[in-house]
Design a protein around this motif. Structure first.
Motif, PDB file in Angstrom:
ATOM      1  N   MET B  80       0.832  -1.201   0.000  1.00  0.00           N
ATOM      2  CA  MET B  80       0.000   0.000   0.000  1.00  0.00           C
ATOM      3  C   MET B  80       0.867   1.251   0.000  1.00  0.00           C
ATOM      4  SD  MET B  80      -2.518   1.394   3.011  1.00  0.00           S
ATOM      5  CE  MET B  80      -1.221   1.492   4.240  1.00  0.00           C
ATOM      6  N   GLN B  81       1.905   1.254   0.831  1.00  0.00           N
ATOM      7  CA  GLN B  81       2.751   2.445   0.936  1.00  0.00           C
ATOM      8  C   GLN B  81       3.469   2.757  -0.373  1.00  0.00           C
ATOM      9  OE1 GLN B  81       5.061   1.658   4.561  1.00  0.00           O
ATOM     10  NE2 GLN B  81       4.042   3.483   5.352  1.00  0.00           N
ATOM     11  N   ALA B 156       0.323  -7.261  -5.023  1.00  0.00           N
ATOM     12  CA  ALA B 156       0.180  -6.342  -6.157  1.00  0.00           C
ATOM     13  C   ALA B 156      -1.263  -5.859  -6.274  1.00  0.00           C
ATOM     14  CB  ALA B 156       0.623  -7.022  -7.445  1.00  0.00           C
ATOM     15  N   LEU B 157      -2.213  -6.783  -6.086  1.00  0.00           N
ATOM     16  CA  LEU B 157      -3.624  -6.375  -6.115  1.00  0.00           C
ATOM     17  C   LEU B 157      -3.907  -5.366  -5.010  1.00  0.00           C
ATOM     18  CD1 LEU B 157      -5.566  -9.725  -6.775  1.00  0.00           C
ATOM     19  CD2 LEU B 157      -5.106  -7.866  -8.388  1.00  0.00           C
ATOM     20  N   THR B 158      -3.310  -5.615  -3.835  1.00  0.00           N
ATOM     21  CA  THR B 158      -3.479  -4.672  -2.722  1.00  0.00           C
ATOM     22  C   THR B 158      -2.936  -3.299  -3.120  1.00  0.00           C
ATOM     23  OG1 THR B 158      -3.094  -6.559  -1.267  1.00  0.00           O
ATOM     24  CG2 THR B 158      -3.087  -4.361  -0.253  1.00  0.00           C
ATOM     25  N   LEU B 194      -3.659   4.353   8.053  1.00  0.00           N
ATOM     26  CA  LEU B 194      -4.109   3.067   7.508  1.00  0.00           C
ATOM     27  C   LEU B 194      -3.062   1.983   7.730  1.00  0.00           C
ATOM     28  CD1 LEU B 194      -5.918   3.436   4.074  1.00  0.00           C
ATOM     29  CD2 LEU B 194      -6.694   2.305   6.147  1.00  0.00           C
ATOM     30  N   PHE B 195      -1.812   2.372   7.627  1.00  0.00           N
ATOM     31  CA  PHE B 195      -0.712   1.443   7.866  1.00  0.00           C
ATOM     32  C   PHE B 195      -0.810   0.901   9.300  1.00  0.00           C
ATOM     33  CE2 PHE B 195       3.973   0.934   8.829  1.00  0.00           C
ATOM     34  CZ  PHE B 195       4.189  -0.137   7.984  1.00  0.00           C
ATOM     35  N   PRO B 219      -9.244  -1.219   1.571  1.00  0.00           N
ATOM     36  CA  PRO B 219      -8.651  -2.441   1.000  1.00  0.00           C
ATOM     37  C   PRO B 219      -7.492  -3.068   1.780  1.00  0.00           C
ATOM     38  CG  PRO B 219      -8.362  -0.544  -0.498  1.00  0.00           C
ATOM     39  CD  PRO B 219      -9.088  -0.042   0.701  1.00  0.00           C
ATOM     40  N   VAL B 220      -6.719  -2.287   2.539  1.00  0.00           N
ATOM     41  CA  VAL B 220      -5.436  -2.822   2.984  1.00  0.00           C
ATOM     42  C   VAL B 220      -5.576  -4.043   3.903  1.00  0.00           C
ATOM     43  CG1 VAL B 220      -5.143  -1.184   4.915  1.00  0.00           C
ATOM     44  CG2 VAL B 220      -3.128  -2.242   3.850  1.00  0.00           C
TER      45      VAL B 220
END
Lengths: 303, 269
Positions: B80-81, B156-158, B194-195, B219-220
């Motif tokens: 994500m980052q 990758a989808l994430t 979010l992380f 999503p994450v």
């Protein structure tokens, strides 16, 4: 042969603002055509519509015989675009900028390599082939963006303000390269606010002002139609009141001097001297497109 | 398949990725170094260091140790980052300051295709970086299933579930002209929280109800759960795995639908 660009009633609006107001254009294949006008006249918006990236608000447009809205990729595959900003890829070398762009047009790696060598030579950048883009001068960057736009052997090349921001030497080198392209039969469509550029490079031109076309023709016919053959520029001390009204065909007072449109500048100057109205300085020159623009709009092209 | 037998529309998309790959290759060495050192630091500092305190408390994590729990979770959260930073400043640069995409828009590639290519390229970047993450996890003995080999694809989808909507946003922000100051805020008030609340560090049921709900909607956490399950070989039930995947794909699809319009606002007006 199909017409390179055909536009009728072409209009572009951004909200309430009309950038291009129903213009008609016909650029024939193989000719060199200029759009001359001040900043904000609508030249770049017209170019962006012709380059197919910007949809027209209304009106008819055909580029290389095709309609941009439906045939954008096919048109772009036969066109070269040199935008106002060079938009070179600063992560790549000079050579890679051309090669990788060529790949988008379906060139094989070996063709892209060969084409890059040829175009680097054309752009006089051979010795800089493996340099980083950021190490190039402004003139070199502009030549590279022109070289890159030629990678697909385009039938039509669009150049938006090709020499704006360049020094005189770089401009002349660029003009010479563009002239070579023209000699090869490539259709050139350029915008400029420099009248000398339009005179040097175009077979025909339109003069644009306030989103409209105000005149059309070859540089010489436009000059013949709208202004006299010669211009006498005269200056008087700021406090002097001199009557120039009856001189020549027309006079145009500017802030620092007065332009007198006449068939013979020398004869008109002699008339002034003989009648005791000798100016503090004077200049006789050929009339140019700048004068055409002034006659048509009452304003100067480059302030 | 050769260039001549491919549909021209797909061929130019390949050329776009080729272009991006050549740009990427120039920074390969530093990418590899950062890609290995980053996970190593996290695993040592948080997995082992902080973990030594957590394990003593016998928390209910469902794994043998804290480092087993946090390692794969961080791998997904790092996706994500990376995707977020690629979608903000990097994307703004390509669209405007460097103008690379402006030139690409003058090639036969259509702007809608360019956006798809852009998002999938960030997906590829995530595969490269999370594969290195996985290597470090293997080094720590955390990998417990052959399914782990597919986990970079889920990562990758994430990443793409963030790259598509955030890149779409960046296109919109750029189209409004210069002077946009929102990027640091998005990072500080969006991505960094979010992380922390992604479920990478602790199960999200430890969060207050409102934050837990938020974690489930975004999503994450879905990526974290999937990647953790795949790396550790936990018995993921098919239903919830499909649910997680559906959320990720949903975000990607929505972002792709919006992004083609916002990119057109920048490149095609």
């Amino acid at each position: 042969m199909e017409r390179a660009v055909h536009a009728a009633g072409l209009t572009k609006r951004f909200g309430d603002f009309t950038a291009v107001d129903g213009i008609d254009l016909a650029v024939e294949s193989g000719e060199s055509f200029a759009m001359l006008g001040p900043n904000g006249a609508g030249k770049s918006s017209t170019m962006r519509m012709i380059s197919t990236v910007s949809p027209a608000t209304s009106g008819e447009l055909r580029v290389l015989g095709k309609v941009p809205d439906t045939d954008g990729p096919a048109i772009r595959s036969r066109m070269g675009v040199v935008a106002q900003e060079d938009n070179l890829d600063d992560a790549l070398t000079v050579r890679e900028n051309i090669m990788i762009y060529g790949r988008y047009f379906g060139l094989s790696w070996s063709d892209a390599r060969r084409k890059a060598l040829e175009l680097l030579d054309f752009a006089q950048l051979t010795d800089r082939a493996d340099a980083q883009v950021n190490s190039l001068s402004g003139g070199m960057k502009r030549r590279l963006s022109i070289a890159r736009a030629l990678v697909n052997d385009p039938d039509l090349v669009l150049l938006d303000e090709p020499t704006t921001g360049l020094d005189p030497q770089a401009r002349h080198l660029l003009w010479e390269r563009l002239y070579q392209l023209k000699e090869r039969g490539v259709t050139l469509l350029l915008t400029t606010h420099y009248m000398d550029e339009a005179e040097q490079l175009s077979d025909r031109l339109v003069v644009m002002d306030n989103a409209r076309i105000v005149a059309e023709g070859s540089p010489s016919t436009l000059i013949a139609e709208h202004v006299s053959k010669e211009v006498l520029e005269v200056r008087y001390p700021a406090d002097a009141t001199v009557d120039l009204e009856s001189l020549g065909h027309r006079i145009e007072p500017l802030a620092d001097r007065t332009l007198v449109y006449t068939d013979s500048g020398e004869a008109t100057l002699a008339e002034l001297v003989n009648s005791g109205r000798t100016p503090s300085s004077s200049l006789v020159r050929r009339a140019g497109l700048e004068d055409v623009f002034l006659a048509l709009t009452g304003r100067r092209l480059v302030e | 398949m050769t260039a001549t037998t491919m549909a021209p529309g797909f061929r130019v998309l390949i050329n776009f990725w080729e272009h991006q790959f050549i740009r990427f290759r120039k920074t390969f060495r530093s990418t590899i170094t950062a890609g290995l050192v980053g996970p190593l630091m996290y695993l040592l500092g948080i997995g082992i260091g902080l973990g030594s305190q957590v394990d003593a408390g016998a928390a209910d994590l469902g794994t043998d140790s804290y480092v087993d729990f946090v390692g794969p979770g961080l791998m997904a959260a790092s996706a994500m980052q990376l995707a977020a930073s690629e979608s903000l400043w990097q994307t703004a640069g390509l669209l405007r300051w460097r103008g690379v995409y402006v030139s690409v828009a003058h090639s036969p590639l259509a702007i809608g295709q360019l956006f798809v290519g852009h998002v999938f390229w960030i997906g590829f970047r995530v595969v490269v970086s999370t594969t290195m993450y996985l290597l470090i996890l293997a080094l720590f003995g955390i990998v417990g299933s052959p399914l782990a080999l597919l986990s970079p694809l889920v990562a990758a989808l994430t990443g793409m579930a963030f790259a598509a909507p955030i890149s779409a946003y960046t296109g919109w922000a750029i189209s409004r002209g210069p002077g946009d100051q929102s990027f640091p805020m998005i990072l500080r008030l969006g991505i960094i929280p979010l992380f922390l609340f992604s479920g990478a560090f602790y199960p999200i049921d430890q969060l207050p109800a409102a934050l837990e709900w938020l974690a489930r909607v975004l999503p994450v956490w879905h990526g974290v759960e999937l990647v953790r399950g795949m790396v550790l070989g936990q018995d993921l039930d098919l239903g919830s795995a499909a649910g997680h995947l559906a959320v990720l794909v949903g975000y990607i699809a929505a972002g792709l639908a919006i992004g083609r319009h916002t990119f057109t606002k920048v490149l095609g007006t």
